[in-house]
Design a protein around this motif. Structure first.
Motif, PDB file in Angstrom:
ATOM      1  N   MET A   3      36.976  26.481  83.017  1.00 44.86           N
ATOM      2  CA  MET A   3      35.570  26.622  83.386  1.00 44.86           C
ATOM      3  C   MET A   3      35.097  28.044  83.093  1.00 44.86           C
ATOM      4  SD  MET A   3      33.938  23.968  84.414  1.00 44.86           S
ATOM      5  CE  MET A   3      32.545  24.939  84.969  1.00 44.86           C
ATOM      6  N   THR A   4      35.939  29.035  83.373  1.00 45.38           N
ATOM      7  CA  THR A   4      35.592  30.431  83.091  1.00 45.38           C
ATOM      8  C   THR A   4      35.405  30.635  81.594  1.00 45.38           C
ATOM      9  OG1 THR A   4      36.844  31.174  85.028  1.00 45.38           O
ATOM     10  CG2 THR A   4      36.352  32.821  83.331  1.00 45.38           C
ATOM     11  N   TYR A   5      36.309  30.070  80.802  1.00 46.89           N
ATOM     12  CA  TYR A   5      36.211  30.228  79.349  1.00 46.89           C
ATOM     13  C   TYR A   5      34.948  29.566  78.810  1.00 46.89           C
ATOM     14  CZ  TYR A   5      41.183  31.423  79.760  1.00 46.89           C
ATOM     15  OH  TYR A   5      42.377  32.005  80.106  1.00 46.89           O
ATOM     16  N   LEU A   6      34.612  28.395  79.347  1.00 42.95           N
ATOM     17  CA  LEU A   6      33.403  27.701  78.890  1.00 42.95           C
ATOM     18  C   LEU A   6      32.148  28.479  79.272  1.00 42.95           C
ATOM     19  CD1 LEU A   6      34.293  23.966  79.652  1.00 42.95           C
ATOM     20  CD2 LEU A   6      34.056  25.039  77.400  1.00 42.95           C
ATOM     21  N   ARG A   7      32.161  29.085  80.463  1.00 41.32           N
ATOM     22  CA  ARG A   7      31.015  29.895  80.869  1.00 41.32           C
ATOM     23  C   ARG A   7      30.869  31.098  79.939  1.00 41.32           C
ATOM     24  NH1 ARG A   7      32.086  29.881  85.810  1.00 41.32           N
ATOM     25  NH2 ARG A   7      33.260  31.822  85.977  1.00 41.32           N
ATOM     26  N   THR A   8      31.985  31.724  79.582  1.00 48.01           N
ATOM     27  CA  THR A   8      31.950  32.849  78.639  1.00 48.01           C
ATOM     28  C   THR A   8      31.437  32.396  77.274  1.00 48.01           C
ATOM     29  OG1 THR A   8      33.770  33.965  79.766  1.00 48.01           O
ATOM     30  CG2 THR A   8      33.381  34.567  77.469  1.00 48.01           C
ATOM     31  N   PHE A   9      31.919  31.253  76.844  1.00 48.86           N
ATOM     32  CA  PHE A   9      31.486  30.697  75.562  1.00 48.86           C
ATOM     33  C   PHE A   9      29.970  30.461  75.543  1.00 48.86           C
ATOM     34  CE2 PHE A   9      30.567  26.648  73.284  1.00 48.86           C
ATOM     35  CZ  PHE A   9      30.746  27.096  71.981  1.00 48.86           C
ATOM     36  N   ARG A  10      29.424  29.945  76.632  1.00 53.67           N
ATOM     37  CA  ARG A  10      27.978  29.699  76.698  1.00 53.67           C
ATOM     38  C   ARG A  10      27.190  31.003  76.621  1.00 53.67           C
ATOM     39  NH1 ARG A  10      26.242  27.934  81.396  1.00 53.67           N
ATOM     40  NH2 ARG A  10      24.420  26.802  80.595  1.00 53.67           N
ATOM     41  N   GLU A  11      27.708  32.048  77.255  1.00 57.37           N
ATOM     42  CA  GLU A  11      27.014  33.338  77.213  1.00 57.37           C
ATOM     43  C   GLU A  11      27.046  33.940  75.807  1.00 57.37           C
ATOM     44  OE1 GLU A  11      25.158  34.982  79.463  1.00 57.37           O
ATOM     45  OE2 GLU A  11      25.363  33.190  80.727  1.00 57.37           O
ATOM     46  N   TRP A  15      23.642  34.732  73.573  1.00 58.49           N
ATOM     47  CA  TRP A  15      23.238  36.066  73.119  1.00 58.49           C
ATOM     48  C   TRP A  15      23.643  36.333  71.661  1.00 58.49           C
ATOM     49  CZ3 TRP A  15      19.811  37.842  76.241  1.00 58.49           C
ATOM     50  CH2 TRP A  15      19.911  37.601  77.614  1.00 58.49           C
ATOM     51  N   GLY A  16      24.565  35.564  71.130  1.00 60.99           N
ATOM     52  CA  GLY A  16      25.052  35.824  69.774  1.00 60.99           C
ATOM     53  C   GLY A  16      25.805  37.134  69.681  1.00 60.99           C
ATOM     54  N   SER A  17      26.411  37.525  70.784  1.00 65.00           N
ATOM     55  CA  SER A  17      27.058  38.838  70.822  1.00 65.00           C
ATOM     56  C   SER A  17      28.136  38.869  71.891  1.00 65.00           C
ATOM     57  CB  SER A  17      26.015  39.920  71.112  1.00 65.00           C
ATOM     58  OG  SER A  17      26.625  41.140  71.458  1.00 65.00           O
ATOM     59  N   PHE A  18      29.330  39.312  71.516  1.00 63.69           N
ATOM     60  CA  PHE A  18      30.392  39.511  72.498  1.00 63.69           C
ATOM     61  C   PHE A  18      30.022  40.626  73.464  1.00 63.69           C
ATOM     62  CE2 PHE A  18      34.448  37.722  70.286  1.00 63.69           C
ATOM     63  CZ  PHE A  18      33.796  36.501  70.117  1.00 63.69           C
ATOM     64  N   THR A  19      29.395  41.676  72.902  1.00 61.45           N
ATOM     65  CA  THR A  19      29.039  42.849  73.716  1.00 61.45           C
ATOM     66  C   THR A  19      28.036  42.460  74.801  1.00 61.45           C
ATOM     67  OG1 THR A  19      29.408  44.319  71.845  1.00 61.45           O
ATOM     68  CG2 THR A  19      28.118  45.189  73.683  1.00 61.45           C
ATOM     69  N   ARG A  20      26.988  41.741  74.404  1.00 57.49           N
ATOM     70  CA  ARG A  20      25.948  41.351  75.373  1.00 57.49           C
ATOM     71  C   ARG A  20      26.522  40.392  76.415  1.00 57.49           C
ATOM     72  NH1 ARG A  20      20.289  41.292  75.050  1.00 57.49           N
ATOM     73  NH2 ARG A  20      19.566  41.110  77.208  1.00 57.49           N
ATOM     74  N   ALA A  21      27.386  39.476  75.984  1.00 58.68           N
ATOM     75  CA  ALA A  21      28.004  38.543  76.926  1.00 58.68           C
ATOM     76  C   ALA A  21      28.874  39.292  77.929  1.00 58.68           C
ATOM     77  CB  ALA A  21      28.837  37.516  76.167  1.00 58.68           C
ATOM     78  N   GLN A  35      39.195  35.438  75.804  1.00 60.90           N
ATOM     79  CA  GLN A  35      38.827  34.129  76.355  1.00 60.90           C
ATOM     80  C   GLN A  35      38.374  33.176  75.252  1.00 60.90           C
ATOM     81  OE1 GLN A  35      36.295  34.069  79.850  1.00 60.90           O
ATOM     82  NE2 GLN A  35      37.096  36.057  80.523  1.00 60.90           N
ATOM     83  N   ILE A  36      37.595  33.667  74.313  1.00 61.20           N
ATOM     84  CA  ILE A  36      37.140  32.817  73.210  1.00 61.20           C
ATOM     85  C   ILE A  36      38.336  32.393  72.354  1.00 61.20           C
ATOM     86  CG2 ILE A  36      35.728  32.717  71.121  1.00 61.20           C
ATOM     87  CD1 ILE A  36      34.139  32.597  73.753  1.00 61.20           C
ATOM     88  N   GLN A  37      39.258  33.301  72.123  1.00 60.03           N
ATOM     89  CA  GLN A  37      40.451  32.963  71.345  1.00 60.03           C
ATOM     90  C   GLN A  37      41.266  31.861  72.033  1.00 60.03           C
ATOM     91  OE1 GLN A  37      42.405  36.770  70.903  1.00 60.03           O
ATOM     92  NE2 GLN A  37      41.284  37.292  69.012  1.00 60.03           N
TER      93      GLN A  37
END
Length: 295
Positions: A3-11, A15-21, A35-37
């Motif tokens: 669930m944490t990984y999916l929430r990160t993926f949605r962010e 934003w189209g950005s790892f930094t902004r997420a 997490q995305i990996q």
């Protein structure tokens, strides 16, 4: 953790950005990347690819995003439902008398406060109800008995239920202010079904006092008993709440049955080990008041 990984993926998708997420979620950027990996390893597909300075969803990522959004919605809904505990099914076991003449106003009030709870009324006699509550097959039992105790159950007396002898208005007992067991000598009785607690009490009292009687009819239906009494086919012992309308219309008379054994109470029974949700406690409080108040 998924669930944490999916929430990160949605962010990241938002934003189209790892930094902004990372800034939004309060994580280090390296944590977002990791997490995305792990999510990509789990699904066996590349979910994001870089275009210039932005991260774009791949076809696999676009497919997953739809599921991630729905999973998130269901997760939030589940938290709300579980925290409020205001949905589900409540099973109540009780006898016909109480299901028809005691419970309806409480069910109406409960539906107003807990509209999403489905209530199932399971009819049965007292032994069945008691055993089913113990086994967890019923959430709540409502019985009509002398004061009841059991080491596995909590029991609460809700109110006393007066029992009356009902007769047609022209019956010889109609003018009496009360009926004692000796008054039933040679009377034609209309009895409730076997297993009924107040039937058992009446027969025991008659036998103990050596009072003879005639068994005219035996029914498992209260309306049939009342109709037979109305037509002068015999007299019956019933809780007063079941005949209030017929008394008001003058179709029958109801005379209190006076005997030391004739003390019956509407009682609430629940298993001591039962987990009490908010909706469950709501019903208990409705019937039992301060005894089950969920402050």
């Amino acid at each position: 953790m998924e669930m944490t990984y999916l929430r990160t993926f949605r962010e990241v998708a938002k934003w189209g950005s790892f930094t902004r997420a990372a800034e939004t979620l309060g994580y280090a950027q390296s944590s977002i990347t990791a997490q995305i990996q792990k999510l990509e390893e789990s699904y066996g597909a590349v979910l994001l690819e870089r275009f210039g300075r932005s991260m774009k969803l791949t076809m696999a990522g676009e497919a997953l995003l739809q599921y991630a959004n729905e999973i998130n919605r269901l997760h939030e809904e589940s938290k709300e439902v579980v925290s409020q505990q205001s949905k589900g099914t409540l099973t109540i076991g009780t006898i016909e008398t109480l299901a028809a003449f005691y419970l309806p106003p409480y069910l109406q009030a409960y539906r107003r406060d807990f509209p999403d709870v489905n209530i199932v009324i399971q009819p049965g006699n007292e032994p069945f109800i008691i055993e089913a509550v113990k086994e967890g097959a019923l959430d709540i039992g409502i019985i009509l008995d002398p004061p009841f105790t059991d080491p596995e159950l909590e029991s609460l007396i809700l109110r006393e239920e007066p029992l009356v002898i009902i007769a047609s208005p022209d019956h010889k007992l109609a003018g009496q202010s009360e009926v004692h067991v000796e008054d039933l000598q040679n009377e034609s009785l209309i009895l409730t079904e076997d297993g009924c607690t107040y039937r058992a009490m009446l027969l025991k009292v008659l036998k103990g006092n050596q009072v003879s009687y005639k068994l005219s009819y035996e029914f498992g239906n209260l309306e049939a008993i009342k109709q037979c009494v109305t037509y002068g086919l015999g007299i019956a012992l019933l809780p007063r709440i079941t005949v209030a309308e017929e008394i008001r219309k003058g179709q029958i008379v109801a005379i209190p049955f006076v005997d030391p054994a004739c003390k019956f109470y509407t009682q609430l029974i629940i298993a001591k080990k039962k987990w009490k949700s908010k909706a469950y406690l709501g019903f208990l409080e409705l019937l039992g008041g301060a005894n089950y108040r969920n402050d």
